[in-house]
Design a protein around this motif. Structure first.
Motif, PDB file in Angstrom:
ATOM      1  N   MET A 257       0.909  -0.900  -0.256  1.00 20.23           N
ATOM      2  CA  MET A 257      -0.167   0.478   0.031  1.00 20.23           C
ATOM      3  C   MET A 257       0.579   1.229   0.287  1.00 20.23           C
ATOM      4  O   MET A 257       0.722   2.402  -0.629  1.00 20.23           O
ATOM      5  CB  MET A 257      -0.647   0.231   0.843  1.00 20.23           C
ATOM      6  CG  MET A 257      -2.236  -1.217   1.526  1.00 20.23           C
ATOM      7  SD  MET A 257      -2.855  -1.274   2.503  1.00 20.23           S
ATOM      8  CE  MET A 257      -3.764   0.756   2.891  1.00 20.23           C
ATOM      9  N   THR A 258       2.180   1.238   0.745  1.00 14.83           N
ATOM     10  CA  THR A 258       3.134   1.922   0.953  1.00 14.83           C
ATOM     11  C   THR A 258       3.367   2.412  -0.714  1.00 14.83           C
ATOM     12  O   THR A 258       3.983   3.348  -0.988  1.00 14.83           O
ATOM     13  CB  THR A 258       4.229   1.925   1.674  1.00 14.83           C
ATOM     14  OG1 THR A 258       3.503   1.664   2.456  1.00 14.83           O
ATOM     15  CG2 THR A 258       5.069   3.554   2.048  1.00 14.83           C
ATOM     16  N   PHE A 259       3.183   0.916  -1.339  1.00  9.03           N
ATOM     17  CA  PHE A 259       4.639   1.437  -2.759  1.00  9.03           C
ATOM     18  C   PHE A 259       4.242   1.778  -4.532  1.00  9.03           C
ATOM     19  O   PHE A 259       4.358   2.870  -4.745  1.00  9.03           O
ATOM     20  CB  PHE A 259       5.075  -0.009  -3.096  1.00  9.03           C
ATOM     21  CG  PHE A 259       5.815  -0.641  -3.994  1.00  9.03           C
ATOM     22  CD1 PHE A 259       7.364   0.052  -4.755  1.00  9.03           C
ATOM     23  CD2 PHE A 259       5.433  -0.878  -5.030  1.00  9.03           C
ATOM     24  CE1 PHE A 259       7.879   0.026  -5.227  1.00  9.03           C
ATOM     25  CE2 PHE A 259       6.257  -0.930  -6.365  1.00  9.03           C
ATOM     26  CZ  PHE A 259       7.589  -0.436  -6.770  1.00  9.03           C
TER      27      PHE A 259
ATOM     28  N   HIS B 101       2.808   8.912  -7.396  1.00  5.48           N
ATOM     29  CA  HIS B 101       1.989  10.332  -7.310  1.00  5.48           C
ATOM     30  C   HIS B 101       2.470  10.003  -5.574  1.00  5.48           C
ATOM     31  O   HIS B 101       2.058  10.712  -4.464  1.00  5.48           O
ATOM     32  CB  HIS B 101       0.565   9.443  -7.230  1.00  5.48           C
ATOM     33  CG  HIS B 101      -0.233   9.515  -7.849  1.00  5.48           C
ATOM     34  ND1 HIS B 101      -0.243  10.357  -8.771  1.00  5.48           N
ATOM     35  CD2 HIS B 101      -0.171   8.377  -8.613  1.00  5.48           C
ATOM     36  CE1 HIS B 101      -1.098  10.085 -10.238  1.00  5.48           C
ATOM     37  NE2 HIS B 101      -1.098   9.210  -9.615  1.00  5.48           N
ATOM     38  N   GLY B 102       3.619   9.382  -5.069  1.00  2.76           N
ATOM     39  CA  GLY B 102       3.745   8.998  -3.331  1.00  2.76           C
ATOM     40  C   GLY B 102       4.650  10.195  -3.925  1.00  2.76           C
ATOM     41  O   GLY B 102       5.156  10.720  -5.019  1.00  2.76           O
ATOM     42  N   HIS B 103       4.736  10.610  -1.734  1.00  6.97           N
ATOM     43  CA  HIS B 103       5.558  11.609  -1.400  1.00  6.97           C
ATOM     44  C   HIS B 103       7.168  11.198   0.056  1.00  6.97           C
ATOM     45  O   HIS B 103       6.553  10.394   0.474  1.00  6.97           O
ATOM     46  CB  HIS B 103       5.252  12.949  -1.784  1.00  6.97           C
ATOM     47  CG  HIS B 103       4.197  12.895  -0.696  1.00  6.97           C
ATOM     48  ND1 HIS B 103       2.748  12.573  -0.967  1.00  6.97           N
ATOM     49  CD2 HIS B 103       4.421  13.051   1.105  1.00  6.97           C
ATOM     50  CE1 HIS B 103       2.089  12.602  -0.182  1.00  6.97           C
ATOM     51  NE2 HIS B 103       2.580  12.370   1.536  1.00  6.97           N
ATOM     52  N   GLU B 104       7.572  11.905  -0.455  1.00  5.53           N
ATOM     53  CA  GLU B 104       8.559  11.786   0.585  1.00  5.53           C
ATOM     54  C   GLU B 104       8.414  11.319   1.867  1.00  5.53           C
ATOM     55  O   GLU B 104       7.477  12.629   2.318  1.00  5.53           O
ATOM     56  CB  GLU B 104       9.974  11.703   0.979  1.00  5.53           C
ATOM     57  CG  GLU B 104      10.688  11.698   1.884  1.00  5.53           C
ATOM     58  CD  GLU B 104      12.530  12.544   1.516  1.00  5.53           C
ATOM     59  OE1 GLU B 104      13.432  12.166   0.636  1.00  5.53           O
ATOM     60  OE2 GLU B 104      12.650  13.917   2.016  1.00  5.53           O
ATOM     61  N   VAL B 105       7.939  10.559   3.482  1.00  9.57           N
ATOM     62  CA  VAL B 105       7.230  10.868   4.118  1.00  9.57           C
ATOM     63  C   VAL B 105       8.825  10.629   5.130  1.00  9.57           C
ATOM     64  O   VAL B 105       9.349   9.072   4.944  1.00  9.57           O
ATOM     65  CB  VAL B 105       5.943   9.674   4.546  1.00  9.57           C
ATOM     66  CG1 VAL B 105       5.902   9.832   6.593  1.00  9.57           C
ATOM     67  CG2 VAL B 105       5.106  10.469   3.405  1.00  9.57           C
ATOM     68  N   ILE B 106       9.192  11.336   6.513  1.00 11.46           N
ATOM     69  CA  ILE B 106      10.234  11.037   7.582  1.00 11.46           C
ATOM     70  C   ILE B 106       8.773  11.364   9.161  1.00 11.46           C
ATOM     71  O   ILE B 106       8.088  11.742   9.192  1.00 11.46           O
ATOM     72  CB  ILE B 106      10.592  11.565   7.610  1.00 11.46           C
ATOM     73  CG1 ILE B 106      11.784  12.416   6.522  1.00 11.46           C
ATOM     74  CG2 ILE B 106      11.724  11.971   8.756  1.00 11.46           C
ATOM     75  CD1 ILE B 106      12.969  13.011   6.153  1.00 11.46           C
TER      76      ILE B 106
ATOM     77  N   VAL C 103      12.588   9.218 -14.834  1.00 12.30           N
ATOM     78  CA  VAL C 103      12.280   9.928 -13.571  1.00 12.30           C
ATOM     79  C   VAL C 103      11.710  10.421 -12.684  1.00 12.30           C
ATOM     80  O   VAL C 103      11.869  10.630 -11.855  1.00 12.30           O
ATOM     81  CB  VAL C 103      12.333  11.298 -14.681  1.00 12.30           C
ATOM     82  CG1 VAL C 103      12.828  12.536 -13.878  1.00 12.30           C
ATOM     83  CG2 VAL C 103      13.722  11.467 -15.947  1.00 12.30           C
ATOM     84  N   ARG C 104      10.400   9.736 -12.983  1.00 15.09           N
ATOM     85  CA  ARG C 104       8.949  10.475 -12.771  1.00 15.09           C
ATOM     86  C   ARG C 104       8.893   9.792 -11.036  1.00 15.09           C
ATOM     87  O   ARG C 104       9.074   9.902 -10.149  1.00 15.09           O
ATOM     88  CB  ARG C 104       7.752  10.493 -13.115  1.00 15.09           C
ATOM     89  CG  ARG C 104       7.489  10.959 -13.971  1.00 15.09           C
ATOM     90  CD  ARG C 104       6.587  11.150 -14.510  1.00 15.09           C
ATOM     91  NE  ARG C 104       5.610  10.293 -15.083  1.00 15.09           N
ATOM     92  CZ  ARG C 104       5.749   9.915 -16.649  1.00 15.09           C
ATOM     93  NH1 ARG C 104       5.899  10.491 -17.446  1.00 15.09           N
ATOM     94  NH2 ARG C 104       5.194   8.791 -17.010  1.00 15.09           N
ATOM     95  N   PHE C 105       9.768   8.290 -11.049  1.00 16.87           N
ATOM     96  CA  PHE C 105       9.702   7.152 -10.836  1.00 16.87           C
ATOM     97  C   PHE C 105      10.045   7.218  -9.192  1.00 16.87           C
ATOM     98  O   PHE C 105      10.041   7.433  -8.211  1.00 16.87           O
ATOM     99  CB  PHE C 105       9.564   5.836 -10.636  1.00 16.87           C
ATOM    100  CG  PHE C 105       9.841   5.066  -9.805  1.00 16.87           C
ATOM    101  CD1 PHE C 105       8.971   4.102  -8.781  1.00 16.87           C
ATOM    102  CD2 PHE C 105      10.699   3.587  -9.449  1.00 16.87           C
ATOM    103  CE1 PHE C 105       8.348   3.262  -8.368  1.00 16.87           C
ATOM    104  CE2 PHE C 105      10.940   3.082  -8.593  1.00 16.87           C
ATOM    105  CZ  PHE C 105       9.689   2.926  -8.251  1.00 16.87           C
ATOM    106  N   TRP C 106      11.530   7.259  -9.376  1.00 20.51           N
ATOM    107  CA  TRP C 106      12.772   8.244  -8.577  1.00 20.51           C
ATOM    108  C   TRP C 106      12.566   9.493  -7.517  1.00 20.51           C
ATOM    109  O   TRP C 106      13.602  10.167  -7.090  1.00 20.51           O
ATOM    110  CB  TRP C 106      13.733   7.810  -9.275  1.00 20.51           C
ATOM    111  CG  TRP C 106      14.252   6.178  -9.831  1.00 20.51           C
ATOM    112  CD1 TRP C 106      14.693   5.738 -11.108  1.00 20.51           C
ATOM    113  CD2 TRP C 106      14.846   5.034  -8.882  1.00 20.51           C
ATOM    114  NE1 TRP C 106      14.658   4.387 -10.547  1.00 20.51           N
ATOM    115  CE2 TRP C 106      15.022   4.294  -9.082  1.00 20.51           C
ATOM    116  CE3 TRP C 106      14.366   5.019  -7.511  1.00 20.51           C
ATOM    117  CZ2 TRP C 106      14.614   3.190  -8.845  1.00 20.51           C
ATOM    118  CZ3 TRP C 106      14.936   3.905  -6.904  1.00 20.51           C
ATOM    119  CH2 TRP C 106      14.465   2.696  -7.492  1.00 20.51           C
TER     120      TRP C 106
END
Length: 688
Positions: free
Chosen positions: A45-47, A54-59, A540-543
């Motif tokens: 679900m995270t991947f 559409h994912g973004h970095e989360v800390i 480019v979008r994925f990484w």
């Protein structure tokens, strides 16, 4: 959600480990396996948002760990594209290994301890890949080292298992020393160990120098090489690879977990995570490329001559890790991570399939005593066949037809050729290794599942047949503590087919379901993730939401290489298959003739290039001699002799003299008193 993914396996490990036999086998297995499947579902679900762009970095902060002077270390869980990729690999394979272990370890009395170790191992790896600073990464780094020691030596009553666990632990300490020095150096240079801060400041340090071993060297080269030394140990690269094959002494599920998706990929992940740092040193990148290519061909040559089914796959792992490293060395980090992903699925499949074969053959691991098994264990055969098609890279260039390894391995080879320089050499080395990979992979399949059964030559099978006839009721091998029941693996064969009365038995469903699910990844994993990991625009979008350095120009050049480059892996794969078919199906006398003609080369490869013997001569024996010198001559001969043991001996001797004087006779005491008075009088009248 990320906290559940990471800490769920830890909680399960604590419950199963501390509860142990008090909670019983089934609850321990249910708790640990359930926690891993929950982590796997949440990881996917995270991947998936990252896969869709559409994912973004989360800390996610956990707590403040260290705060002293300029060192401010917070325990944070970082999730970006790179971490999310590792999460699905680790949790998916680990969950299936947990389920597989239900059947494989069914009769082991220490199941709660085993499943607790598995979950602890997974937690440590999850801590490593979610780390946001180098110290937190080192915590997970050492955690997987500890857990691997416990798992490899799980059957601790077996001497070889204990020795293998110690060897893995000690060899990894060599690499870890380099990793620690790299962390110290990074803090010295950047005044922080926070990964984003380090990577942001790295370009400004390009061209600077640092004092090391009495000389001045390029700062980024020194730091990257020290960090890479840690990666070499953890990922078993040439020189620090010797622990990997010996790790096969652990249970087969452990081999799959360590060699497929977790511990051995930690080094590749670390290099990709710190790729902007490595990009600042051309020397470091060249070293990574050369070491990766050398490991790739070195391990492949050894794999061609091994007879233990698990060791063949272990050396295959070592070789495939070499591919990943030389991909990273030429700057194709996306291709390296792509192969890490696909390799996890087909290598876990092959290891667990080998475990199913070993289970059916009553723990016989020598392929020379197999043969004809495809009729007896068909599900294992078909799943391992799919895994072999994946690892050998079967596919047609220029089309969408291909198994997982076809897409990822070809991406690496095309990137290496496009990179030029050391990459060109790595390309040709990689092609040769691909030929050898195809040969030894199909050799494994032909010896195991084709030709005539050779079971009657196996002492393990003979023992099982005797047990089936009631000759012996005790467990087969102490080192399996206890081994699986004999009648669970096979039964008496009344057909008289020359198989020593033994009929292999297919594994239980708990072992077969993971094989089937991993087969899906081995078949479709390459095409499903190719464009996201290795596409020009899609990549480019994925990484974008990660620290991984994505070289658009290299990726574009890799897609534009000449056709002969694209067809080279197919040609060498087919060549390896044909050679294996000729040697082990068509002309079965050829291998014996070859080894007789080239016995020096054969012995050299069979004995693994004599690296273990060389290390024994250079390091092990001198270390034992030095240790014995300090033990016998220093500790016992000097410290103990003149220290506590000498003092004690002096007291004992004085006591004996004193005891002799205490006779109990009055005249003896009078004599002593007279002597004493005479001595005192003499002292008194002496001139001062």
């Amino acid at each position: 959600m990320i906290s559940i993914i990471v800490f769920g396996p830890l909680l399960a490990a604590i419950i199963a480990g501390l509860g142990n036999r008090m909670i019983g086998n089934v609850p321990a297995k249910v708790i640990t396996t359930g926690a891993l499947f929950l982590s796997a579902v949440l990881s996917w679900m995270t991947f998936l948002p990252f896969l869709g762009g559409h994912g973004h970095e989360v800390i996610e902060p956990v707590f403040t760990w260290i705060k002293s002077g300029t060192m401010d270390v917070s325990w944070e869980l970082r999730v970006d594209t790179l971490t999310a990729t590792m999460l699905i690999v680790i949790t998916s394979v680990s969950a299936l290994v947990h389920l597989y272990s239900w059947g494989y370890m069914d009769e082991d009395p220490d199941q709660p301890r085993f499943f607790a170790y598995l979950s602890l191992f997974t937690f440590a790896m999850l801590m490593l890949v979610t780390a946001n600073n180098l110290l937190q990464m080192f915590f997970g780094w050492e955690g997987v080292g500890l857990a691997s020691y416990l798992l490899i030596g799980f059957w601790f009553k077996k001497p070889s298992a204990g020795a293998a666990a110690i060897k893995a632990f000690v060899v990894n300490r060599v690499g870890d020393l380099g990793f620690m020095m790299g962390i110290f150096g990074v803090y010295l240079v950047f005044d922080t160990i926070d990964i984003p801060t380090i990577l942001e400041a790295a370009p400004a340090m390009a061209g600077s120098t640092i004092g090391f071993l009495g000389h001045r060297f390029d700062t980024m080269t020194v730091l990257c090489l020290l960090l890479f030394l840690g990666a070499m140990g953890k990922s078993a690269q040439l020189g620090l690879h010797t622990w990997l094959p010996d790790a096969m002494e652990g249970p087969t599920p452990v081999s799959a977990l360590i060699h497929a998706a977790t511990m051995v990929t930690a080094g590749v992940f670390m290099v990709c995570r710190l790729s902007p740092l490595f990009e600042q040193s051309h020397v470091a990148m060249s070293v990574v490329t050369i070491v990766g290519a050398a490991t790739c061909i070195f391990a492949a040559t050894i794999g061609t001559c091994q007879n233990d089914i698990k060791r063949v796959i272990a050396y295959s792992t070592c070789s495939q890790l070499g591919y990943m490293f030389f991909a990273a060395g030429v700057g194709a980090y996306g291709a390296a991570m792509f192969h890490l992903l696909t390799h996890a699925f087909f290598k876990a499949l092959l290891f667990l399939g080998a475990g199913s074969v070993i289970h059916a053959m009553h723990h016989e691991q020598d392929m020379r005593y197999y043969g004809g098994l495809r009729r007896h264990i068909p599900i294992t055969f078909w799943t391992m066949l799919l895994g072999t098609l994946a690892i050998t890279g079967v596919g047609i260039p220029g089309t969408y037809f291909g198994f997982a390894g076809f897409f990822s391995k070809d991406a690496i080879l095309e990137s290496a050729f496009a990179a030029g320089g050391h990459g060109t050499g790595a390309f040709f080395v990689g092609c040769l290794a691909a030929l050898l990979t195809s040969f030894y992979s199909w050799r494994l399949m032909f010896l195991t599942f084709w030709s005539k059964p050779r079971w009657e030559q196996s002492e393990h099978i003979q023992h099982a047949v005797h047990d089936a006839h009631g000759h012996d009721a005790h467990a087969h091998d102490d080192h399996h503590a206890p081994a699986h029941a004999h009648d669970a693996h096979g039964h008496h064969d009344a057909h008289g087919d020359g198989t020593a009365g033994y009929h292999p038995h297919e594994s239980p469903w708990t072992m077969l379901v993971p094989l089937v699910l991993l087969s899906v990844g081995a078949v479709f994993g390459g095409y499903a993730f190719y464009y996201s990991f290795f596409g020009v625009e899609e990549g480019v979008r994925f990484w974008a939401a990660s620290t991984l350095y994505h070289n658009e120009h290299l990726v574009h050049a890799a897609h534009e290489v000449p056709k002969w480059v694209k067809w080279s892996p197919f040609v060498v794969m087919t060549t390896g298959l044909i050679i294996a078919w000729l040697c082990y199906i068509r002309h079965t006398d050829w291998p014996a003739k070859f080894t007789a003609q080239f016995y020096i080369l054969y012995d050299f490869l069979l004995n693994k290039w004599y690296v273990d013997e060389l290390y024994d001569l250079l390091f092990v024996r001198p270390a034992f001699w030095l240790g014995k010198l300090f033990w016998k001559g220093g500790d016992q001969g000097t410290i103990d002799r003149f220290g506590p043991n000498g003092s004690a001996a002096l007291v004992v001797a004085a006591g004996r003299v004193t005891r002799a004087l205490q006779s109990g006779y009055l005249y003896s005491y009078a004599l002593v008193m007279l002597i004493g008075l005479a001595a005192f009088a003499t002292w008194a009248i002496m001139p001062k």
